[in-house]
Design an enzyme around this catalytic site. Structure first.
Site, PDB file in Angstrom:
ATOM      1  N   ASP A  37       0.817  -1.216   0.000  1.00  0.00           N
ATOM      2  CA  ASP A  37       0.000   0.000   0.000  1.00  0.00           C
ATOM      3  C   ASP A  37       0.850   1.265   0.000  1.00  0.00           C
ATOM      4  O   ASP A  37       2.034   1.246   0.294  1.00  0.00           O
ATOM      5  CB  ASP A  37      -0.885   0.034   1.251  1.00  0.00           C
ATOM      6  CG  ASP A  37      -2.143  -0.790   1.072  1.00  0.00           C
ATOM      7  OD1 ASP A  37      -2.406  -1.238  -0.048  1.00  0.00           O
ATOM      8  OD2 ASP A  37      -2.849  -0.976   2.084  1.00  0.00           O
ATOM      9  N   LYS A  59      -3.353   3.232  -3.380  1.00  0.00           N
ATOM     10  CA  LYS A  59      -4.730   3.672  -3.167  1.00  0.00           C
ATOM     11  C   LYS A  59      -4.756   5.110  -2.710  1.00  0.00           C
ATOM     12  O   LYS A  59      -4.282   5.431  -1.642  1.00  0.00           O
ATOM     13  CB  LYS A  59      -5.397   2.800  -2.096  1.00  0.00           C
ATOM     14  CG  LYS A  59      -6.079   1.602  -2.665  1.00  0.00           C
ATOM     15  CD  LYS A  59      -7.021   0.994  -1.664  1.00  0.00           C
ATOM     16  CE  LYS A  59      -6.310   0.208  -0.589  1.00  0.00           C
ATOM     17  NZ  LYS A  59      -7.217  -0.596   0.212  1.00  0.00           N
ATOM     18  N   MET A 172      -8.669   8.745   9.414  1.00  0.00           N
ATOM     19  CA  MET A 172      -9.202   9.316   8.162  1.00  0.00           C
ATOM     20  C   MET A 172     -10.181  10.456   8.421  1.00  0.00           C
ATOM     21  O   MET A 172     -11.171  10.612   7.710  1.00  0.00           O
ATOM     22  CB  MET A 172      -9.918   8.208   7.343  1.00  0.00           C
ATOM     23  CG  MET A 172      -9.026   7.034   6.998  1.00  0.00           C
ATOM     24  SD  MET A 172      -9.920   5.658   6.249  1.00  0.00           S
ATOM     25  CE  MET A 172     -10.664   4.875   7.685  1.00  0.00           C
TER      26      MET A 172
END
Ligand code: SAH
Length: 250
Positions: A37, A59, A172
């Protein structure tokens, strides 16, 4: 038909490459294929054996759709060729990392796998800011929440979240920090409740700011904090001043 390979879904830890587990590193060393990632430290890839195939799935936030399908396809394709595959994910693979979905996919294809836990950002970031997520005098528990809230804002039980005296850790959450602070206050959390934001935790770029539900939005805006960052809400944040240590190390 060739033997099925095996997939190790490995937590890379929060940033500092030394925070991977010993077992996680061993998995990287023996992997034929590593699917990694965006937030994984590049240093960890240097542990790969010669000739290992490195597949990047960068991503970006909010563009998950096709890339996740691609990851699922890679996992199955390489494992069915009998290879040892490492799926290297930031933090812990089962904490907001879609590791669960990847394991479900492997199970559906009958591919053997192991889950190798990692140090999650929601615990590591506060630790590196000198903030214990629980403390006998301040918080008897901690809640981990996804703060991106895209299209599912109403799924958060703001009333229950605001009521508990426990620590709240948002992943997030930077794009919605104003909304988060507003909702917590609207549902009864004191505007003076301390809040910390820790950016790029455990890396040499780590920055921490502390404020309150009323003030933190202006502070992060002034200092131009952005993702990746962890937001910590609760009285434990008061310990930052006393227990901070990274600032003295670097
Ligand atoms: N599985 C990961 C989380 C993936 S979600 C884990 O267990 O840590 C991605 C979010 O994690 C980011 O938006 C941010 O909130 C947090 N995060 C990841 N790395 C971070 C870091 N080094 N510093 C601060 N927050 C981080």
């Amino acid at each position: 038909m060739m033997n099925k390979g095996k997939v190790y879904i490995v937590g890379a830890g929060p940033g500092d490459p030394k925070l991977i587990t010993v077992y996680g590193r061993e998995c990287i060393e023996k992997a034929d294929v590593i699917i990694y990632d965006r937030l994984v430290s590049a240093q960890l890839l240097t542990y790969a054996k010669e000739g290992a195939m490195l597949l990047y799935c960068g991503k970006e936030p909010r563009k998950h759709g096709n890339i996740q399908q691609q990851i699922h396809q890679w996992l199955v394709e390489h494992a069915l060729q009998g290879k040892t595959v490492v799926r290297l994910k930031g933090g812990d693979p089962f904490m907001f990392g879609r590791g669960g979905e990847e394991a479900e996919h492997l199970r559906a294809y009958g591919i053997p796998y192991e889950i190798v836990p990692g140090v999650t950002a929601g615990v590591a970031a506060p630790a590196y800011a000198g903030i214990p997520v629980t403390h006998r005098n301040y918080a008897g528990g901690v809640t981990f929440i996804a703060g991106h809230l895209s299209g599912e804002r109403d799924r958060i039980r703001w009333d229950a979240l605001s009521e508990a005296a426990n620590t709240i850790v948002f992943y997030m959450g930077m794009a919605n920090i104003a909304y988060i602070c507003e909702q917590l206050q609207r549902h009864g959390k004191d505007g003076e409740t301390p809040v910390a934001v820790i950016e790029w935790a455990t890396t040499t770029e780590q920055r921490t700011v502390v404020g309150t539900l009323q003030t933190i939005v202006d502070i992060v805006h002034d200092k131009q904090f952005s993702s990746p960052a962890i937001i910590v809400v609760g009285d434990v944040v008061r310990l930052h001043d006393q227990l901070k240590w990274v600032e003295e190390k670097w």
